[in-house]
Motif scaffolding. Sequence first.
Motif, PDB file in Angstrom:
ATOM      1  N   LYS A 170       0.837  -1.205   0.000  1.00  0.00           N
ATOM      2  CA  LYS A 170       0.000   0.000   0.000  1.00  0.00           C
ATOM      3  C   LYS A 170       0.870   1.253   0.000  1.00  0.00           C
ATOM      4  O   LYS A 170       0.543   2.253  -0.634  1.00  0.00           O
ATOM      5  N   ALA A 171       1.983   1.174   0.719  1.00  0.00           N
ATOM      6  CA  ALA A 171       2.899   2.329   0.738  1.00  0.00           C
ATOM      7  C   ALA A 171       3.483   2.564  -0.654  1.00  0.00           C
ATOM      8  O   ALA A 171       3.640   3.713  -1.082  1.00  0.00           O
ATOM      9  N   VAL A 172       3.772   1.476  -1.379  1.00  0.00           N
ATOM     10  CA  VAL A 172       4.287   1.621  -2.742  1.00  0.00           C
ATOM     11  C   VAL A 172       3.242   2.331  -3.603  1.00  0.00           C
ATOM     12  O   VAL A 172       3.566   3.251  -4.363  1.00  0.00           O
ATOM     13  N   LYS A 173       1.981   1.937  -3.456  1.00  0.00           N
ATOM     14  CA  LYS A 173       0.921   2.599  -4.232  1.00  0.00           C
ATOM     15  C   LYS A 173       0.793   4.064  -3.833  1.00  0.00           C
ATOM     16  O   LYS A 173       0.595   4.925  -4.688  1.00  0.00           O
ATOM     17  N   ALA A 174       0.882   4.324  -2.536  1.00  0.00           N
ATOM     18  CA  ALA A 174       0.763   5.712  -2.058  1.00  0.00           C
ATOM     19  C   ALA A 174       1.894   6.558  -2.644  1.00  0.00           C
ATOM     20  O   ALA A 174       1.659   7.674  -3.117  1.00  0.00           O
ATOM     21  N   ILE A 175       3.106   6.013  -2.646  1.00  0.00           N
ATOM     22  CA  ILE A 175       4.240   6.756  -3.197  1.00  0.00           C
ATOM     23  C   ILE A 175       4.047   6.964  -4.693  1.00  0.00           C
ATOM     24  O   ILE A 175       4.336   8.035  -5.227  1.00  0.00           O
ATOM     25  N   SER A 176       3.524   5.936  -5.378  1.00  0.00           N
ATOM     26  CA  SER A 176       3.297   6.071  -6.814  1.00  0.00           C
ATOM     27  C   SER A 176       2.255   7.152  -7.097  1.00  0.00           C
ATOM     28  O   SER A 176       2.348   7.868  -8.085  1.00  0.00           O
ATOM     29  N   ASP A 177       1.263   7.273  -6.226  1.00  0.00           N
ATOM     30  CA  ASP A 177       0.245   8.322  -6.375  1.00  0.00           C
ATOM     31  C   ASP A 177       0.856   9.705  -6.198  1.00  0.00           C
ATOM     32  O   ASP A 177       0.644  10.601  -7.001  1.00  0.00           O
ATOM     33  N   ASP A 178       1.594   9.892  -5.114  1.00  0.00           N
ATOM     34  CA  ASP A 178       2.161  11.203  -4.819  1.00  0.00           C
ATOM     35  C   ASP A 178       3.221  11.049  -3.734  1.00  0.00           C
ATOM     36  O   ASP A 178       2.898  10.876  -2.559  1.00  0.00           O
ATOM     37  N   VAL A 179       4.467  11.146  -4.146  1.00  0.00           N
ATOM     38  CA  VAL A 179       5.546  10.870  -3.201  1.00  0.00           C
ATOM     39  C   VAL A 179       5.596  11.926  -2.099  1.00  0.00           C
ATOM     40  O   VAL A 179       5.875  11.619  -0.940  1.00  0.00           O
ATOM     41  N   GLU A 180       5.276  13.173  -2.436  1.00  0.00           N
ATOM     42  CA  GLU A 180       5.348  14.223  -1.421  1.00  0.00           C
ATOM     43  C   GLU A 180       4.308  13.988  -0.324  1.00  0.00           C
ATOM     44  O   GLU A 180       4.612  14.079   0.867  1.00  0.00           O
ATOM     45  N   VAL A 181       3.078  13.663  -0.730  1.00  0.00           N
ATOM     46  CA  VAL A 181       2.042  13.406   0.278  1.00  0.00           C
ATOM     47  C   VAL A 181       2.380  12.136   1.061  1.00  0.00           C
ATOM     48  O   VAL A 181       2.138  12.061   2.269  1.00  0.00           O
ATOM     49  N   ALA A 182       2.951  11.151   0.384  1.00  0.00           N
ATOM     50  CA  ALA A 182       3.345   9.932   1.090  1.00  0.00           C
ATOM     51  C   ALA A 182       4.329  10.265   2.210  1.00  0.00           C
ATOM     52  O   ALA A 182       4.218   9.770   3.332  1.00  0.00           O
ATOM     53  N   LYS A 183       5.280  11.133   1.904  1.00  0.00           N
ATOM     54  CA  LYS A 183       6.242  11.542   2.940  1.00  0.00           C
ATOM     55  C   LYS A 183       5.517  12.276   4.055  1.00  0.00           C
ATOM     56  O   LYS A 183       5.799  12.066   5.239  1.00  0.00           O
ATOM     57  N   ILE A 184       4.576  13.131   3.675  1.00  0.00           N
ATOM     58  CA  ILE A 184       3.864  13.942   4.661  1.00  0.00           C
ATOM     59  C   ILE A 184       3.107  13.077   5.664  1.00  0.00           C
ATOM     60  O   ILE A 184       3.033  13.401   6.841  1.00  0.00           O
ATOM     61  N   VAL A 185       2.541  11.946   5.204  1.00  0.00           N
ATOM     62  CA  VAL A 185       1.786  11.125   6.160  1.00  0.00           C
ATOM     63  C   VAL A 185       2.703  10.222   6.985  1.00  0.00           C
ATOM     64  O   VAL A 185       2.231   9.455   7.812  1.00  0.00           O
ATOM     65  N   GLY A 186       3.999  10.310   6.740  1.00  0.00           N
ATOM     66  CA  GLY A 186       4.914   9.581   7.606  1.00  0.00           C
ATOM     67  C   GLY A 186       5.547   8.346   6.979  1.00  0.00           C
ATOM     68  O   GLY A 186       6.195   7.560   7.668  1.00  0.00           O
ATOM     69  N   ILE A 187       5.343   8.172   5.674  1.00  0.00           N
ATOM     70  CA  ILE A 187       5.982   7.039   5.004  1.00  0.00           C
ATOM     71  C   ILE A 187       7.430   7.413   4.705  1.00  0.00           C
ATOM     72  O   ILE A 187       7.699   8.471   4.141  1.00  0.00           O
ATOM     73  N   ASN A 188       8.347   6.572   5.119  1.00  0.00           N
ATOM     74  CA  ASN A 188       9.754   6.805   4.811  1.00  0.00           C
ATOM     75  C   ASN A 188       9.963   6.385   3.357  1.00  0.00           C
ATOM     76  O   ASN A 188      10.355   5.252   3.050  1.00  0.00           O
ATOM     77  N   ALA A 189       9.687   7.326   2.448  1.00  0.00           N
ATOM     78  CA  ALA A 189       9.625   6.996   1.022  1.00  0.00           C
ATOM     79  C   ALA A 189      10.953   6.450   0.511  1.00  0.00           C
ATOM     80  O   ALA A 189      10.972   5.490  -0.267  1.00  0.00           O
ATOM     81  N   ASN A 190      12.059   7.017   0.962  1.00  0.00           N
ATOM     82  CA  ASN A 190      13.344   6.564   0.436  1.00  0.00           C
ATOM     83  C   ASN A 190      13.629   5.122   0.822  1.00  0.00           C
ATOM     84  O   ASN A 190      14.218   4.362   0.049  1.00  0.00           O
ATOM     85  N   LYS A 191      13.201   4.753   2.011  1.00  0.00           N
ATOM     86  CA  LYS A 191      13.410   3.370   2.454  1.00  0.00           C
ATOM     87  C   LYS A 191      12.556   2.408   1.600  1.00  0.00           C
ATOM     88  O   LYS A 191      13.032   1.363   1.170  1.00  0.00           O
ATOM     89  N   ILE A 192      11.305   2.800   1.361  1.00  0.00           N
ATOM     90  CA  ILE A 192      10.422   1.965   0.550  1.00  0.00           C
ATOM     91  C   ILE A 192      10.968   1.862  -0.882  1.00  0.00           C
ATOM     92  O   ILE A 192      10.999   0.779  -1.474  1.00  0.00           O
ATOM     93  N   ILE A 193      11.433   2.988  -1.427  1.00  0.00           N
ATOM     94  CA  ILE A 193      11.943   2.973  -2.800  1.00  0.00           C
ATOM     95  C   ILE A 193      13.192   2.089  -2.888  1.00  0.00           C
ATOM     96  O   ILE A 193      13.375   1.352  -3.858  1.00  0.00           O
ATOM     97  N   ALA A 194      14.032   2.141  -1.860  1.00  0.00           N
ATOM     98  CA  ALA A 194      15.216   1.269  -1.862  1.00  0.00           C
ATOM     99  C   ALA A 194      14.781  -0.198  -1.910  1.00  0.00           C
ATOM    100  O   ALA A 194      15.362  -1.009  -2.644  1.00  0.00           O
ATOM    101  N   LYS A 195      13.742  -0.545  -1.152  1.00  0.00           N
ATOM    102  CA  LYS A 195      13.246  -1.919  -1.184  1.00  0.00           C
ATOM    103  C   LYS A 195      12.673  -2.255  -2.558  1.00  0.00           C
ATOM    104  O   LYS A 195      12.832  -3.377  -3.050  1.00  0.00           O
ATOM    105  N   VAL A 196      11.995  -1.274  -3.165  1.00  0.00           N
ATOM    106  CA  VAL A 196      11.435  -1.483  -4.496  1.00  0.00           C
ATOM    107  C   VAL A 196      12.552  -1.806  -5.493  1.00  0.00           C
ATOM    108  O   VAL A 196      12.423  -2.705  -6.330  1.00  0.00           O
ATOM    109  N   PHE A 197      13.660  -1.082  -5.384  1.00  0.00           N
ATOM    110  CA  PHE A 197      14.798  -1.372  -6.265  1.00  0.00           C
ATOM    111  C   PHE A 197      15.319  -2.783  -6.016  1.00  0.00           C
ATOM    112  O   PHE A 197      15.649  -3.514  -6.946  1.00  0.00           O
ATOM    113  N   PHE A 198      15.396  -3.158  -4.750  1.00  0.00           N
ATOM    114  CA  PHE A 198      15.905  -4.489  -4.427  1.00  0.00           C
ATOM    115  C   PHE A 198      14.989  -5.565  -5.035  1.00  0.00           C
ATOM    116  O   PHE A 198      15.446  -6.457  -5.757  1.00  0.00           O
ATOM    117  N   ILE A 199      13.706  -5.435  -4.775  1.00  0.00           N
ATOM    118  CA  ILE A 199      12.753  -6.446  -5.250  1.00  0.00           C
ATOM    119  C   ILE A 199      12.658  -6.438  -6.777  1.00  0.00           C
ATOM    120  O   ILE A 199      12.735  -7.481  -7.430  1.00  0.00           O
TER     121      ILE A 199
END
Lengths: 291, 241
Positions: A170-199
């Motif tokens: 769900k966090a991946v979808k939220a970041i895909s929708d709007d990374v700035e708002v994802a950060k605002i709600v407390g999602i550590n976007a860079n950490k999630i994106i790093a995992k996305v690169f790994f996967i």
Amino acid sequence: MNSIIPQLIVNSIIAGSIYSLVALGFNLIFGTTKFFNINHGVIATIAGYTVFSLSKNHGMDIWLAIIIAVIFTGFVGYLSEKFVFLKMREKRASGMVMLVASLGLFTALQAIIAIIFTSQFQTISTNFGESKVYNIFGGIITETQLIILAAAILITLVLGLSMKYTKFGKAVKAISDDVEVAKIVGINANKIIAKVFFIGSMIAGVAGIAIGFDTGIEPTMGMNLLLKGVIASIIGGVGNVYGGVLGAFFLGFVENFGIWKISGEWKDAIAFGVLILFLIFKPGGIMGKKG
Amino acid sequence: MKENENLLRLEDIHVHYGGVKALDGATVYLNDGEILALMGPNGAGKSTILKALFGIAPVTRGEIYYYGERIYPVPHEIVERGISFVPQGRQIFKSLTVLENLEMGGFSINSRAVLKSNIEAVLDLFPDLRKKLKVPAKNLSGGQQQMVAIARGLVTTPKVLLLDEPSLGLSPKVVKEVFAKIKEINQKHGTSIMIVEHNLQSVLEIVDRAYLLDKGQVVENNTPQHIISSGLLEKVFLAHK
Ligand SMILES: Nc1ncnc2c1ncn2[C@@H]1O[C@H](COP(=O)(O)OP(=O)(O)OP(=O)(O)O)[C@@H](O)[C@H]1O
Ligand SMILES: [Mg+2]
């Protein structure tokens, strides 16, 4: 009389499986970062060569080599994000600048592979036991190809379900929708994106290994593979897990049936022809919203 | 007022976008339990104040204090410290359902049970959303989307709530409801609230104190009554017409 159609179907399905693996990872990364990650192509190449090196040159058990190679390529993708793309995003680099950097990284890594392994075409299939062959309605499918198909289905399902049901998905979808708002709600976007690169890179790695077993590997194979994955994403609908897979199988079928009566060299031309038709008539893709 | 007496304090903040000085040495503070308004014409720098506090605006100079302690904002850390931000323009996650939007609002909460009970509490505040939990947020009306955005900001039970134009584009009736909710949140939970608002009349009724900003600077910091009677509002807003 033996019809060629069952064989064309088998070939299409295998091509579709491999393309869908590339499309899955590409879509994940594109969705969260919004840049065209060319480097994703060479990630697949790296996996193929890692298996080649471990199993053929070092005599490692093939399954162990595959597992190590997949994790290793995941790690290479992770490092590319951590030390190149993340740094550039922090400096607010544009999508175009990111694309050029990604192309640069792609070129460098491809050159390194060519230097280590030479530009020669290599196969890695020989160690895979004696490959059994099955006959399905007159089409020949090897055991390796069955494994490739099963891997593609399994990875698609696991990824699709995790996107829908896990906090990470769900966090991946939220970041895909709007990374700035994802950060605002407390999602550590860079950490999630790093995992996305790994996967995403691990999945591309599976594609590279699949090609190695199905046909063979060469240092320059990455670009063609990437483009097929991208075409699959676009005709399926960018940013949609199942869309990319649908597009991949569609592309596999069009390519293989397209060369039914003509030379196989036409494959790439057909693929790009299909892409252009989609860009003109259905730019949102099969599953996408309207253009 | 001394620095460490404010719950939150942004001191002499400068933000530049290329040649544009979005903030030019603005100082803004928020006291515990207070509702505060940030007012000013378009482009005055109101949103930028909230973004600076969240580490998503390029701050070139200035300091931020929370409970008297200097902080260096990183968005997810700010949320973990108990500050929530509802950005301008109904920014819900379109490909997620209403429930998933609320879950993302509680991303920093690790306990599933806590997340669940917090979402329940938020739904008590916005009961209309209860029937819409499984609906994709993009299919809601504008007013409902704004409710989701505010509700999402409350899932962490924040100490400080930042609201950027929560009434924009809502009908007068819904605006009234939203402001009543904001007041209720403040009184029930002791949440300190900073609210950017164009709708001067409705906001001045509920706030304790207001800032007037213009061209990246604070031109007034006072009670709403004083700001209304001073004639400053007209002066600043008319200068831009
Ligand atoms: N990302 C950005 N890039 C460039 N300039 C920006 C950016 N964000 C804000 N600005 C500029 O900074 C100034 C302050 O913007 P800000 O959004 O803080 O205004 P505001 O007071 O919230 O206005 P409004 O009432 O219209 O929301 C404006 O001149 C705006 O154009
Ligand atoms: Mg604003």
